[in-house]
Design an enzyme around this catalytic site. Structure first.
Site, PDB file in Angstrom:
ATOM      1  N   HIS A  34      50.545  73.407  85.924  1.00 44.64           N
ATOM      2  CA  HIS A  34      51.405  72.513  86.702  1.00 44.64           C
ATOM      3  C   HIS A  34      51.218  71.084  86.172  1.00 44.64           C
ATOM      4  CE1 HIS A  34      47.629  71.532  88.643  1.00 44.64           C
ATOM      5  NE2 HIS A  34      47.492  72.789  89.058  1.00 44.64           N
ATOM      6  N   HIS A  37      47.723  69.878  85.284  1.00 46.28           N
ATOM      7  CA  HIS A  37      47.244  70.305  83.964  1.00 46.28           C
ATOM      8  C   HIS A  37      47.932  69.477  82.865  1.00 46.28           C
ATOM      9  CE1 HIS A  37      46.550  74.236  86.204  1.00 46.28           C
ATOM     10  NE2 HIS A  37      45.374  73.987  85.693  1.00 46.28           N
ATOM     11  N   GLN A  61      33.955  84.136  87.630  1.00 46.70           N
ATOM     12  CA  GLN A  61      33.838  83.066  88.618  1.00 46.70           C
ATOM     13  C   GLN A  61      34.504  83.410  89.950  1.00 46.70           C
ATOM     14  OE1 GLN A  61      36.105  80.276  85.966  1.00 46.70           O
ATOM     15  NE2 GLN A  61      36.853  79.441  87.889  1.00 46.70           N
ATOM     16  N   GLU A 148      39.570  65.900  88.319  1.00 47.98           N
ATOM     17  CA  GLU A 148      38.671  65.477  89.407  1.00 47.98           C
ATOM     18  C   GLU A 148      38.990  66.232  90.694  1.00 47.98           C
ATOM     19  OE1 GLU A 148      39.166  61.252  89.493  1.00 47.98           O
ATOM     20  OE2 GLU A 148      37.870  60.962  87.746  1.00 47.98           O
ATOM     21  N   VAL A 176      46.204  64.976  90.741  1.00 49.01           N
ATOM     22  CA  VAL A 176      47.647  64.715  90.817  1.00 49.01           C
ATOM     23  C   VAL A 176      48.174  65.362  92.098  1.00 49.01           C
ATOM     24  CG1 VAL A 176      49.878  65.005  89.652  1.00 49.01           C
ATOM     25  CG2 VAL A 176      47.799  64.698  88.287  1.00 49.01           C
TER      26      VAL A 176
HETATM   27  O1  PAF Z   1      39.115  74.722  86.868  1.00 53.40           O
HETATM   28  C1  PAF Z   1      39.454  75.806  86.351  1.00 53.40           C
HETATM   29  O2  PAF Z   1      40.638  76.109  86.204  1.00 53.40           O
HETATM   30  C2  PAF Z   1      38.371  76.782  85.922  1.00 53.40           C
HETATM   31  O3  PAF Z   1      37.303  76.791  86.812  1.00 53.40           O
HETATM   32  C3  PAF Z   1      37.903  76.565  84.473  1.00 53.40           C
HETATM   33  C4  PAF Z   1      37.219  75.212  84.303  1.00 53.40           C
HETATM   34  C5  PAF Z   1      39.084  76.654  83.533  1.00 53.40           C
HETATM   35  C6  PAF Z   1      36.899  77.648  84.084  1.00 53.40           C
HETATM   36  O4  PAF Z   1      37.453  78.920  84.182  1.00 53.40           O
END
Ligand code: PAF
Length: 279
Positions: A34, A37, A61, A148, A176
């Protein structure tokens, strides 16, 4: 822009460019890109000769299988956005490519990772550090760009880089927001129109708490936000903490820090959203 799926292909291209003295920047993402990014990618393009954007929904994660399954994926649209932003490479590896064997490394940065997201999503930051350290090792960028918005993640990545003495500069980029104030997030794609309006209340309440905080205690400000969110039927608060922005530890008094930050996690329907504000 070139789309690359294997580490070998990416490294072959990068070593040729590095041999010409090109500086490489990395923007790690999980796709569903989006405007937030896009701002990271544009900054990376402006500050480096070569911009690698990784698109990888990292299974390690996610502590909730359902959340992983429902995470939005949109590689084609992502690549169009990256092309328009001037990225050099989209690196979109498979899970097998990134994890040919299970990653048994353990990353632990207490007390940064034991509070807030660390408490509610056990193992989450371990997975983030696993994939980010792997990406740093694969790309060996001079700089890496993080939003952030993921305030705690940024602090933990900085700490990992500091403790492991990784040769990469971490660049934090401002959050953003939509016009409504809603913080941009890939997860917003899962919100219905009604939920989106409820979700916008989160940042509106946070912003209203800023002038309130000037006249009230930390405790009262916490209550102001908690009650504001409780008053929106579509929202369910997971936590709201007012912390020292460097140590991420809860503060009891505004004088405990010169950098107070309010961090919130709220469910809007099934979608888990995070946001923060500095006071
Ligand atoms: O912030 C994210 O999108 C994810 O945690 C990252 C830093 C790409 C790691 O998978």
């Amino acid at each position: 822009m070139k789309i690359v799926h294997t580490i070998k292909d990416l490294q072959a291209d990068l070593s040729a460019l590095k041999a010409q003295g090109k500086r490489v920047g990395l923007v790690p993402t999980m796709g569903a890109l989006h405007a937030g990014h896009a701002s990271l990618v544009k900054r990376c393009v402006a500050e480096n000769d070569v911009t690698v954007v990784s698109i990888f929904v990292n299974p390690t994660q996610f502590n909730d299988k359902n959340d992983l399954a429902k995470y939005p994926r949109s590689l084609e649209a992502d690549c169009e956005l990256l092309e328009a932003c001037g990225a050099t490479f989209a690196f979109a590896p498979s899970v097998e490519e990134m994890y040919p064997q299970p990653d048994t490394r353990r990353f632990s940065y207490p007390p940064l990772d034991t509070v807030m997201e660390g408490k509610y999503r056990p193992g989450h930051f371990n997975g983030v550090c696993q994939v980010v350290s792997k990406l740093f090792d694969i790309v060996k960028p001079q700089r890496a760009y993080f939003g952030e918005k993921d305030f705690q993640q940024l602090a933990i990545v900085r700490e990992m880089v500091r403790q492991l003495r990784l040769p990469v500069e971490i660049v934090g980029c401002p959050e953003v927001r939509e016009e409504s104030g809603l913080a941009l997030s890939s997860r917003n794609a899962r919100l219905s129109d009604g939920e989106r309006q409820d979700a916008a209340r989160i940042s509106q309440i946070l912003f209203a708490s800023r002038p309130y905080a000037k006249e009230h205690t930390v405790e009262e400000t916490k209550r102001f936000v908690e009650q504001g969110i409780a008053a929106v039927p579509g929202l369910r608060l997971e936590y709201f903490e007012i912390v020292d922005g460097n140590t991420l530890q809860a503060i009891a008094d505004w004088h405990d820090t010169s950098y107070a930050v309010g961090c919130v996690t709220v469910y809007c329907g099934e979608v888990r959203l995070i946001d923060h504000i500095d006071y």
